[in-house]
Design a protein around this motif. Structure first.
Motif, short mmCIF file in Angstrom:
data_model
loop_
_atom_site.label_atom_id
_atom_site.label_comp_id
_atom_site.label_asym_id
_atom_site.label_seq_id
_atom_site.Cartn_x
_atom_site.Cartn_y
_atom_site.Cartn_z
N MET A 373 -22.96 -3.15 34.95
CA MET A 373 -23.77 -1.94 35.05
C MET A 373 -23.55 -1.21 36.37
N ASN A 374 -23.36 0.10 36.27
CA ASN A 374 -23.16 1.02 37.40
C ASN A 374 -21.75 1.00 37.98
N ASP A 375 -20.88 0.12 37.47
CA ASP A 375 -19.49 0.13 37.94
C ASP A 375 -18.81 1.44 37.56
N ILE A 376 -17.98 1.94 38.46
CA ILE A 376 -17.15 3.11 38.19
C ILE A 376 -15.69 2.64 38.26
N ALA A 377 -14.94 2.92 37.21
CA ALA A 377 -13.60 2.35 37.12
C ALA A 377 -12.66 3.29 36.38
N ARG A 378 -11.38 3.11 36.66
CA ARG A 378 -10.36 3.80 35.86
C ARG A 378 -9.88 2.81 34.81
N ILE A 379 -9.95 3.23 33.55
CA ILE A 379 -9.59 2.34 32.46
C ILE A 379 -8.62 3.02 31.51
N LYS A 380 -8.01 2.21 30.66
CA LYS A 380 -7.14 2.73 29.60
C LYS A 380 -7.80 2.44 28.27
N ILE A 381 -7.95 3.48 27.45
CA ILE A 381 -8.60 3.36 26.14
C ILE A 381 -7.57 3.58 25.04
N ARG A 382 -7.72 2.83 23.96
CA ARG A 382 -6.90 3.07 22.77
C ARG A 382 -7.83 3.31 21.59
N THR A 383 -7.58 4.37 20.83
CA THR A 383 -8.40 4.72 19.68
C THR A 383 -7.67 4.40 18.38
N SER A 384 -8.44 4.30 17.29
CA SER A 384 -7.85 3.95 15.99
C SER A 384 -7.05 5.10 15.40
N LYS A 385 -7.42 6.36 15.77
CA LYS A 385 -6.69 7.54 15.30
C LYS A 385 -6.51 8.51 16.47
N PRO A 386 -5.55 9.41 16.38
CA PRO A 386 -5.35 10.36 17.48
C PRO A 386 -6.57 11.26 17.68
N ILE A 387 -6.86 11.58 18.96
CA ILE A 387 -7.90 12.55 19.26
C ILE A 387 -7.33 13.62 20.20
N MET A 388 -8.01 14.76 20.25
CA MET A 388 -7.51 15.92 20.98
C MET A 388 -8.22 16.03 22.33
N LEU A 389 -7.44 15.90 23.41
CA LEU A 389 -8.03 15.77 24.74
C LEU A 389 -7.50 16.80 25.73
N ASP A 390 -8.38 17.21 26.65
CA ASP A 390 -8.00 17.92 27.86
C ASP A 390 -8.50 17.10 29.04
N ALA A 391 -7.90 17.30 30.20
CA ALA A 391 -8.41 16.64 31.41
C ALA A 391 -9.77 17.21 31.76
N TYR A 392 -10.67 16.37 32.26
CA TYR A 392 -12.03 16.80 32.60
C TYR A 392 -12.03 17.93 33.62
N ARG A 393 -11.10 17.89 34.58
CA ARG A 393 -11.05 18.92 35.62
C ARG A 393 -10.74 20.30 35.04
N GLU A 394 -10.15 20.33 33.84
CA GLU A 394 -9.80 21.60 33.21
C GLU A 394 -10.82 22.03 32.17
N ASN A 395 -11.49 21.08 31.55
CA ASN A 395 -12.41 21.41 30.47
C ASN A 395 -13.45 20.31 30.34
N ARG A 396 -14.67 20.59 30.81
CA ARG A 396 -15.72 19.57 30.78
C ARG A 396 -16.04 19.11 29.36
N ASN A 397 -16.05 20.05 28.42
CA ASN A 397 -16.48 19.72 27.06
C ASN A 397 -15.49 18.83 26.33
N THR A 398 -14.20 19.15 26.44
CA THR A 398 -13.19 18.34 25.73
C THR A 398 -12.60 17.26 26.63
N GLY A 399 -13.10 17.16 27.87
CA GLY A 399 -12.61 16.15 28.80
C GLY A 399 -13.59 15.03 29.05
N SER A 400 -14.67 14.97 28.27
CA SER A 400 -15.68 13.93 28.47
C SER A 400 -15.93 13.19 27.16
#
Length: 418
Positions: A373-400
């Motif tokens: 709890m409360n840890d902040i970390a850089r992680i690698k995630i793998r999803t079951s299907k492709p998802i459409m992403l932008d970097a958070y610094r460019e787009n808060r809504n599609t980057g979170s």
């Protein structure tokens, strides 16, 4: 600069335990005359019962009876007030280290952060933790209030020393606008009115800063992103051929005739019509909720995204995230979680914890990759299907995104795509 009186400023307050956040918010509400008479009367009665001569300002923000009786503020308390110049929403987050996750929640939509520092103690671990989260969430304005100046005899030297401490560690963070104000929330110095005890301070009081701070839109106006929430197929003879894609525009602008791609399939078409409620419009933009029809019949369902053909996000299954772990239970290695991203719901695993952040030094920890709890970390995630992403610094809504435990249905983490 002219201020729009209907403009809404969302700001979060943060600090260590007993730094005076509740008292500060109470002072803001009290001195700006934003307290209802019945609420003021109730707090005055409670203050008298506690044996206090004046009004206990902290009671204006402790909304729950149990919280008052325990003498602590828990969770995130949202307060609303208005001045002749602007409307405000305050996210009051607790100072205890175990509630860092609440700061992430409260700060996620903030235009500004008010970080309190006790003048007697200077910069603490919590100051660094909250500043790091503000940087991570890209809050554009940081107001550092050095509180309890009355307990250090309003000494300018104490104020200047804390500024030096703060600037020393914050130089490592992505904080673009930092302002410092010496205050006494208890006495009201430099909160709503200027302080007669600190004439050496030539800046503005806190309320003036909040009323006049520039609010920049955090909506990306360039990258068109429309996450489909549902497909509308009316069971009505008049609209039997209608197939509308309903959702909220996350960013950008859409116009009739625009060439679009439906992701993740990649099929293309053109926008035939755009409806806002029962009215047809020629263009729509974020954050409007609309229904769109296309010239071609494409297989599109909830979680798909309509984007411009010449401006597309990444469509991937494996990606890096800066994550704040919110749950009491530690992350389980290779456990499956439900990932929520815009309207897209996927099964996902934490494939790898690249490193954790040491909040005191901002160093990367690679030897301990256990997420608690409360840890902040850089992680690698793998999803079951492709998802459409932008970097958070460019787009808060599609980057979170958030992760949900499949068994308990609890939200266990919040992440920003890097």
């Amino acid at each position: 600069m002219k201020i729009d009186k209907n403009q809404l400023l969302r700001f979060t307050t943060a600090g260590s335990v007993d730094d005076g956040k509740s008292t500060l918010i109470g002072r803001l509400l009290y001195d700006s005359k934003s307290i209802f008479e019945d609420q003021l009367e109730s707090v005055e009665n409670t203050s008298r019962k506690k044996g206090q001569e004046g009004v206990d300002l902290a009671l204006f923000t402790d909304g729950l009876k149990d919280e008052r009786e325990q003498g602590i503020t828990i969770d995130v308390a949202y307060r609303y007030f208005t001045t002749p110049k602007r409307k405000f929403i305050i996210a009051d987050t607790p100072g205890h280290i175990q509630y860092t996750r609440n700061m992430v929640t409260g700060a996620s939509t903030a235009n500004a952060a008010v970080i309190l520092i006790d003048a007697r103690h200077g910069v603490t671990e919590q100051t660094k933790r909250h500043s790091f989260i503000a940087s991570l969430l890209q809050i554009p304005h940081i107001i550092v209030c050095i509180n309890k100046m009355d307990l250090v005899d309003f000494q300018e030297e104490v104020y200047e020393d804390i500024i030096t401490q703060f600037e020393e560690f914050s130089s490592k963070l992505l904080l673009t606008d930092i302002r410092f104000i010496p205050i006494s929330a208890l006495l009201g110095d430099n909160v709503v009115n200027r302080s007669a005890n600190m004439e050496w301070y030539k800046g503005s009081p806190l309320l003036y800063e909040l009323e006049n701070i520039h609010i920049s839109s955090d909506i990306n106006k360039v990258d068109a992103r429309f996450a489909v929430q549902t497909v509308l197929r009316p069971q009505n003879e008049e609209f039997k051929d209608y197939r509308g894609y309903v959702g909220r525009i996350a960013s950008g602008i859409y116009r009739i005739g625009d060439e679009i791609a439906a992701l993740p399939s990649g099929f293309t078409s053109k926008i035939k019509s755009i409806h806002l409620a029962d009215k047809e419009i020629n263009e729509a933009f974020a954050p409007m909720s609309v229904a769109m029809t296309l010239e071609d019949d494409i297989d599109i369902s909830r979680g798909d995204m309509l984007v411009k053909t010449n401006n597309q996000p990444e469509t991937i299954q494996e990606f890096d995230v800066m994550l704040c772990w919110l749950n009491n239970e530690a992350a389980k290695p290779r456990a499956k979680y439900t990932l929520m991203h815009t309207t897209n719901e996927q099964r996902a695993i934490i494939k790898e914890v690249t490193y954790k952040i040491d909040i005191n030094t901002y160093n990367r920890i690679t030897e301990d990759t256990n997420l608690t709890m409360n840890d902040i970390a850089r992680i690698k995630i793998r999803t079951s299907k492709p998802i459409m992403l932008d970097a958070y610094r460019e787009n808060r809504n599609t980057g979170s995104l958030i992760l949900i435990d499949e068994q308990t249905k609890e939200t266990v983490a919040a992440g920003m795509i890097v």
